[in-house]
Design an enzyme around this catalytic site. Structure first.
Site, PDB file in Angstrom:
ATOM      1  N   TYR A  63       0.798  -1.216   0.000  1.00 27.50           N
ATOM      2  CA  TYR A  63       0.000   0.000   0.000  1.00 27.50           C
ATOM      3  C   TYR A  63       0.838   1.277   0.000  1.00 27.50           C
ATOM      4  CZ  TYR A  63      -3.758  -3.200   1.268  1.00 27.50           C
ATOM      5  OH  TYR A  63      -4.666  -4.243   1.281  1.00 27.50           O
ATOM      6  N   HIS A  84      -4.747   6.051  -1.333  1.00 31.50           N
ATOM      7  CA  HIS A  84      -5.459   5.890  -0.058  1.00 31.50           C
ATOM      8  C   HIS A  84      -4.547   6.158   1.136  1.00 31.50           C
ATOM      9  CE1 HIS A  84      -9.513   5.129   0.821  1.00 31.50           C
ATOM     10  NE2 HIS A  84      -9.489   3.847   1.101  1.00 31.50           N
ATOM     11  N   ASN A 140     -10.839   0.815   6.604  1.00 35.59           N
ATOM     12  CA  ASN A 140     -12.260   0.799   6.959  1.00 35.59           C
ATOM     13  C   ASN A 140     -12.542   0.488   8.422  1.00 35.59           C
ATOM     14  OD1 ASN A 140     -11.692  -1.900   6.974  1.00 35.59           O
ATOM     15  ND2 ASN A 140     -13.219  -2.494   5.444  1.00 35.59           N
ATOM     16  N   ASP A 147      -7.271  11.091   2.429  1.00 31.81           N
ATOM     17  CA  ASP A 147      -7.305  11.281   0.980  1.00 31.81           C
ATOM     18  C   ASP A 147      -8.683  11.742   0.526  1.00 31.81           C
ATOM     19  OD1 ASP A 147      -7.912   8.465   1.840  1.00 31.81           O
ATOM     20  OD2 ASP A 147      -8.588   8.311  -0.229  1.00 31.81           O
ATOM     21  N   ASN A 195     -14.699   5.407   3.587  1.00 32.26           N
ATOM     22  CA  ASN A 195     -14.894   4.339   4.571  1.00 32.26           C
ATOM     23  C   ASN A 195     -14.124   4.570   5.867  1.00 32.26           C
ATOM     24  OD1 ASN A 195     -16.708   2.828   3.036  1.00 32.26           O
ATOM     25  ND2 ASN A 195     -15.072   1.731   1.981  1.00 32.26           N
TER      26      ASN A 195
END
Length: 207
Positions: free
Chosen positions: A35, A40, A87, A112, A133
């Site tokens: 990631y 994100h 989330n 973001d 989320n």
């Protein structure tokens, strides 16, 4: 007799000569090499900059997050990168806020925002999740009354483009540079918010 929750808090305050933590600044993102540098993770990138500028290390694991502390804006601040995945960010932030008895107004969230291009930020005193989320999870944990800094990561190239693929896609070097130019403004805005000057932060840096 004090409960174990309060005893741990007193130990934490004595350990840190800067006094009790009264603010949280949390950058949102997803933990894991896959990631890194994704859209994100804009919040993680911003909180890393803040920690570096404040001489803090986000190297302890507490409250389902990587955390560090710093004196900033006249307050003792907990810097957070939730390790829960995006989330479930509210699990980490809610737990830390409960531990230190911090109201939502003293929780600044960096996240973001796909509605804005890289290099654009917006400061808001409070608000809804707007489909994000991570914010949904935090609102479920502490309510809507927390200030947030929206960090533009760019819009989807087409309406049909899959949203998950877009936010988990990597930044280009140009987009990373555009965001990095605004990190000093994000730091300055956070300091104004902590100093009780949220309106000034919104007027000066929301562009």
């Amino acid at each position: 007799m004090a409960n174990i929750f309060d005893l741990f808090k007193k130990i934490e305050e004595k350990r840190d000569t800067g006094g009790p933590v009264s603010w949280i600044i949390a950058g949102l993102g997803n933990i894991g090499r896959e990631y890194e540098r994704t859209r994100h993770n804009a919040g993680f990138l911003a909180i890393d900059y803040i920690a570096e500028r404040l001489g803090a290390k986000i190297d302890r694991v507490r409250f389902h997050a990587a955390v560090g502390e710093a004196s900033f804006g006249g307050a003792r601040v907990l810097l957070m990168k939730p390790t829960t995945l995006m989330n479930r960010s509210g699990l980490a932030i809610g737990e830390a806020a409960a531990f230190y008895k911090i109201p939502p107004e003293n929780v600044i969230v960096l996240h973001d925002e796909i509605s804005f291009e890289p290099g654009v930020i917006r400061i808001r005193r409070k608000g809804s999740a707007g489909g994000h989320n991570g914010l949904k999870s935090i609102i479920a944990a502490v309510g809507e009354e927390f200030p947030r800094v929206k960090i533009g990561v760019g819009k989807k190239p087409t309406p049909e483009y899959d949203l998950v693929d877009w936010v988990l896609g990597k930044f280009s070097e140009a987009d990373l540079a555009a965001m990095a130019e605004r990190y000093p403004d994000i730091l300055a805005a956070a300091e104004l918010i902590i100093s009780g000057k949220t309106d000034e932060a919104m007027n000066k840096y929301s562009r």
